[in-house]
Design a protein around this motif. Structure first.
Motif, PDB file in Angstrom:
ATOM      1  N   LEU A 216      33.182 -28.084 -70.619  1.00 44.40           N
ATOM      2  CA  LEU A 216      31.870 -28.131 -69.955  1.00 44.40           C
ATOM      3  C   LEU A 216      31.005 -26.975 -70.452  1.00 44.40           C
ATOM      4  O   LEU A 216      31.451 -25.823 -70.472  1.00 44.40           O
ATOM      5  CB  LEU A 216      32.043 -28.040 -68.433  1.00 44.40           C
ATOM      6  CG  LEU A 216      30.810 -28.424 -67.612  1.00 44.40           C
ATOM      7  CD1 LEU A 216      30.505 -29.920 -67.768  1.00 44.40           C
ATOM      8  CD2 LEU A 216      31.030 -28.087 -66.143  1.00 44.40           C
ATOM      9  N   ARG A 217      29.772 -27.273 -70.861  1.00 40.97           N
ATOM     10  CA  ARG A 217      28.872 -26.231 -71.373  1.00 40.97           C
ATOM     11  C   ARG A 217      28.486 -25.292 -70.240  1.00 40.97           C
ATOM     12  O   ARG A 217      28.255 -25.725 -69.110  1.00 40.97           O
ATOM     13  CB  ARG A 217      27.624 -26.864 -71.999  1.00 40.97           C
ATOM     14  CG  ARG A 217      27.884 -27.448 -73.381  1.00 40.97           C
ATOM     15  CD  ARG A 217      26.684 -28.232 -73.883  1.00 40.97           C
ATOM     16  NE  ARG A 217      25.434 -27.596 -73.492  1.00 40.97           N
ATOM     17  CZ  ARG A 217      24.384 -28.256 -73.012  1.00 40.97           C
ATOM     18  NH1 ARG A 217      24.430 -29.560 -72.873  1.00 40.97           N
ATOM     19  NH2 ARG A 217      23.285 -27.612 -72.687  1.00 40.97           N
ATOM     20  N   ILE A 220      25.885 -25.728 -66.780  1.00 42.38           N
ATOM     21  CA  ILE A 220      25.700 -27.082 -66.256  1.00 42.38           C
ATOM     22  C   ILE A 220      26.164 -27.105 -64.810  1.00 42.38           C
ATOM     23  O   ILE A 220      27.329 -26.835 -64.508  1.00 42.38           O
ATOM     24  CB  ILE A 220      26.469 -28.122 -67.088  1.00 42.38           C
ATOM     25  CG1 ILE A 220      25.851 -28.199 -68.483  1.00 42.38           C
ATOM     26  CG2 ILE A 220      26.441 -29.481 -66.397  1.00 42.38           C
ATOM     27  CD1 ILE A 220      26.273 -29.396 -69.275  1.00 42.38           C
ATOM     28  N   ALA A 221      25.231 -27.402 -63.927  1.00 44.39           N
ATOM     29  CA  ALA A 221      25.546 -27.401 -62.497  1.00 44.39           C
ATOM     30  C   ALA A 221      26.448 -28.575 -62.162  1.00 44.39           C
ATOM     31  O   ALA A 221      26.470 -29.583 -62.873  1.00 44.39           O
ATOM     32  CB  ALA A 221      24.253 -27.485 -61.689  1.00 44.39           C
TER      33      ALA A 221
ATOM     34  N   ARG B 109      31.227 -37.795 -69.548  1.00 41.23           N
ATOM     35  CA  ARG B 109      29.781 -37.666 -69.758  1.00 41.23           C
ATOM     36  C   ARG B 109      29.124 -39.013 -70.034  1.00 41.23           C
ATOM     37  O   ARG B 109      27.905 -39.148 -69.947  1.00 41.23           O
ATOM     38  CB  ARG B 109      29.528 -36.691 -70.906  1.00 41.23           C
ATOM     39  CG  ARG B 109      29.978 -35.252 -70.584  1.00 41.23           C
ATOM     40  CD  ARG B 109      30.179 -34.427 -71.841  1.00 41.23           C
ATOM     41  NE  ARG B 109      30.624 -33.061 -71.557  1.00 41.23           N
ATOM     42  CZ  ARG B 109      31.916 -32.713 -71.383  1.00 41.23           C
ATOM     43  NH1 ARG B 109      32.878 -33.625 -71.444  1.00 41.23           N
ATOM     44  NH2 ARG B 109      32.236 -31.442 -71.146  1.00 41.23           N
ATOM     45  N   HIS B 192      29.107 -34.105 -75.780  1.00 39.67           N
ATOM     46  CA  HIS B 192      29.305 -32.783 -75.185  1.00 39.67           C
ATOM     47  C   HIS B 192      28.009 -31.986 -75.112  1.00 39.67           C
ATOM     48  O   HIS B 192      27.918 -30.994 -74.390  1.00 39.67           O
ATOM     49  CB  HIS B 192      30.369 -31.992 -75.959  1.00 39.67           C
ATOM     50  CG  HIS B 192      31.762 -32.507 -75.702  1.00 39.67           C
ATOM     51  ND1 HIS B 192      32.317 -33.544 -76.426  1.00 39.67           N
ATOM     52  CD2 HIS B 192      32.695 -32.161 -74.777  1.00 39.67           C
ATOM     53  CE1 HIS B 192      33.527 -33.791 -75.973  1.00 39.67           C
ATOM     54  NE2 HIS B 192      33.789 -32.977 -74.981  1.00 39.67           N
ATOM     55  N   ALA B 193      27.000 -32.431 -75.867  1.00 40.09           N
ATOM     56  CA  ALA B 193      25.707 -31.747 -75.812  1.00 40.09           C
ATOM     57  C   ALA B 193      24.881 -32.180 -74.598  1.00 40.09           C
ATOM     58  O   ALA B 193      23.866 -31.552 -74.277  1.00 40.09           O
ATOM     59  CB  ALA B 193      24.922 -32.035 -77.103  1.00 40.09           C
ATOM     60  N   LEU B 194      25.291 -33.238 -73.922  1.00 34.47           N
ATOM     61  CA  LEU B 194      24.507 -33.738 -72.785  1.00 34.47           C
ATOM     62  C   LEU B 194      24.601 -32.794 -71.592  1.00 34.47           C
ATOM     63  O   LEU B 194      25.589 -32.091 -71.399  1.00 34.47           O
ATOM     64  CB  LEU B 194      25.011 -35.124 -72.362  1.00 34.47           C
ATOM     65  CG  LEU B 194      24.901 -36.238 -73.405  1.00 34.47           C
ATOM     66  CD1 LEU B 194      25.583 -37.503 -72.900  1.00 34.47           C
ATOM     67  CD2 LEU B 194      23.438 -36.504 -73.745  1.00 34.47           C
ATOM     68  N   ASP B 195      23.553 -32.806 -70.776  1.00 34.15           N
ATOM     69  CA  ASP B 195      23.528 -32.000 -69.546  1.00 34.15           C
ATOM     70  C   ASP B 195      24.209 -32.766 -68.416  1.00 34.15           C
ATOM     71  O   ASP B 195      23.598 -33.029 -67.376  1.00 34.15           O
ATOM     72  CB  ASP B 195      22.079 -31.695 -69.138  1.00 34.15           C
ATOM     73  CG  ASP B 195      21.503 -30.565 -69.982  1.00 34.15           C
ATOM     74  OD1 ASP B 195      22.294 -29.768 -70.534  1.00 34.15           O
ATOM     75  OD2 ASP B 195      20.263 -30.518 -70.100  1.00 34.15           O
ATOM     76  N   VAL B 196      25.442 -33.126 -68.612  1.00 29.70           N
ATOM     77  CA  VAL B 196      26.147 -33.946 -67.616  1.00 29.70           C
ATOM     78  C   VAL B 196      27.414 -33.224 -67.194  1.00 29.70           C
ATOM     79  O   VAL B 196      28.227 -32.840 -68.040  1.00 29.70           O
ATOM     80  CB  VAL B 196      26.519 -35.332 -68.195  1.00 29.70           C
ATOM     81  CG1 VAL B 196      27.300 -36.151 -67.170  1.00 29.70           C
ATOM     82  CG2 VAL B 196      25.274 -36.071 -68.645  1.00 29.70           C
ATOM     83  N   TRP B 197      27.579 -33.037 -65.903  1.00 27.62           N
ATOM     84  CA  TRP B 197      28.820 -32.450 -65.403  1.00 27.62           C
ATOM     85  C   TRP B 197      29.958 -33.416 -65.672  1.00 27.62           C
ATOM     86  O   TRP B 197      29.847 -34.629 -65.482  1.00 27.62           O
ATOM     87  CB  TRP B 197      28.721 -32.178 -63.900  1.00 27.62           C
ATOM     88  CG  TRP B 197      29.910 -31.416 -63.378  1.00 27.62           C
ATOM     89  CD1 TRP B 197      30.039 -30.065 -63.289  1.00 27.62           C
ATOM     90  CD2 TRP B 197      31.136 -31.960 -62.883  1.00 27.62           C
ATOM     91  NE1 TRP B 197      31.266 -29.726 -62.785  1.00 27.62           N
ATOM     92  CE2 TRP B 197      31.974 -30.870 -62.519  1.00 27.62           C
ATOM     93  CE3 TRP B 197      31.631 -33.261 -62.718  1.00 27.62           C
ATOM     94  CZ2 TRP B 197      33.265 -31.040 -62.001  1.00 27.62           C
ATOM     95  CZ3 TRP B 197      32.912 -33.440 -62.212  1.00 27.62           C
ATOM     96  CH2 TRP B 197      33.717 -32.336 -61.855  1.00 27.62           C
TER      97      TRP B 197
END
Lengths: 238, 238
Positions: A216-217, A220-221, B109, B192-197
């Motif tokens: 997880l980046r 990221i909430a 994701r 993995h670049a997405l803003d997804v938990w």
């Protein structure tokens, strides 16, 4: 020993089928626990996270755990377009889909009357391969939404290639029955005099605290859908 | 969508069966998750509180939830001597017994890579009706002991009449396979670049506080077996 739970296919009794949708869907063992009410059936299907899907090939039955999702009068399952299971079911092979929820261990004063509290649904029928793109996409959405409501809109939707590789099958709820056991042990009258503790140990499938993926980046909430769903689950459990 | 879990019967692949006990018992979808090791198989059978037993009558498969109990190289199920299921299986009808443990929701994701963590066992074969009194009584003891160790010696044992009405069936573990999915989501690299938990929501079947039967006589202490088992479960959970 009353551990054998949902038994729709058993020796015929003199009692006529009451409201069973078909003779073969009628619950014959302990018929007082049978329930053909759609609200009961739907609630069990909607709560269960896994179905066991049965079908026979060359006389050998296979029982495969799979996610299911109900929508109105059908329950969907899915699989790889290349799979033999999908091809077998799509060809009209008779199927049986069973969902079981365990609610408790029933500890009686005698070994014989030990039992389980449970709710189960058995659906008989032939599956229909979902051909229309709209129904197929709707079913895939349901598979995700029923696990975590709101999740579908948070994630990347399926690509054309991913959709192409996934088949969806629909099983109508025309021949469905539910069976429910609730409450404490049912002991023989004379056994109540025994110095034996008796009661129920509740069982429930509980979810734990969500664990972030190790990739997880940073920053990221936690997902609103996951958070909201966890809070709802907490309220339900409280 | 990878929600279809244990899939031993799928399209043949070019990969040869490695250590599967038979070609039909080989796991074909996601074979990297297959496990034919008896220690893995036994652990899953011993942890699961319910099995789903499949058999076909006149081409219609039935999948029935039932308690099972493993002893060495066989898994036992049981039912009323009058039941059609018992008579069908005792006659040598091919059967499939499946046990599934749900360990987590895998939230990826992308919708497509959502999955479940689970452990499942599929046993194929023909059941044998247990005829000997000693083996039959031993199996009935196991059904109780596997739920709450020590319980058998606390309760009234079965009468001759109760024993007579209960049949036990044994299924050998010769054709058994396990399938296990563990860990986090397996997303496409670019996702993995997405803003997804993304992560895992753990699942476990938990037992609650034992609830005494409403007809429990005053002064009967909680069962040592139930208490001891609850304490063990607490330590395991802690």
């Amino acid at each position: 020993m009353l551990f054998l739970l949902h038994r729709p296919l058993q020796e015929a009794r003199s009692m006529p089928p009451t409201s069973a949708p078909s003779p073969r869907a009628r619950v014959r063992r302990a018929p007082s626990r049978a329930d053909y009410d759609r609200a009961t059936i739907d609630a069990i299907l909607d709560e269960g996270l896994v179905a066991h899907l049965g079908f026979a090939v060359d006389g050998q039955p296979y029982v495969i755990p799979t996610l299911h999702a109900r929508s109105g009068d059908v329950v969907y399952v899915h699989g790889s377009a290349a799979s033999r299971m999908v091809r077998t079911l799509a060809a009209g092979t008779p199927a049986c889909l069973t969902v079981t929820l365990l609610d408790g261990l029933v500890l009686a004063r005698s070994a014989f009357h030990h039992s389980m509290n449970y709710r189960s649904v058995v659906v008989l029928g032939q599956a229909r391969l979902v051909e229309g793109d709209a129904e197929r996409r709707g079913a895939l959405r349901l598979f995700t939404e029923r696990l975590v409501p709101g999740r579908w809109d948070e994630v990347r939707p399926p690509t054309r290639q991913e959709l192409k590789g996934t088949q969806v099958l629909a099983l109508a709820l025309d021949e469905a029955s539910a069976k429910v056991r609730r409450g404490g042990p049912v002991d023989e009258d004379e056994d109540h005099a025994l110095d034996v503790w008796a009661g129920v140990v509740p069982l429930a499938l509980e979810r734990g605290t969500p664990e972030p993926d190790e990739r997880l980046r940073p920053g990221i909430a936690a997902s609103a859908a996951v958070d909201g769903w966890a809070a709802t689950a907490d309220r339900r459990a409280a």
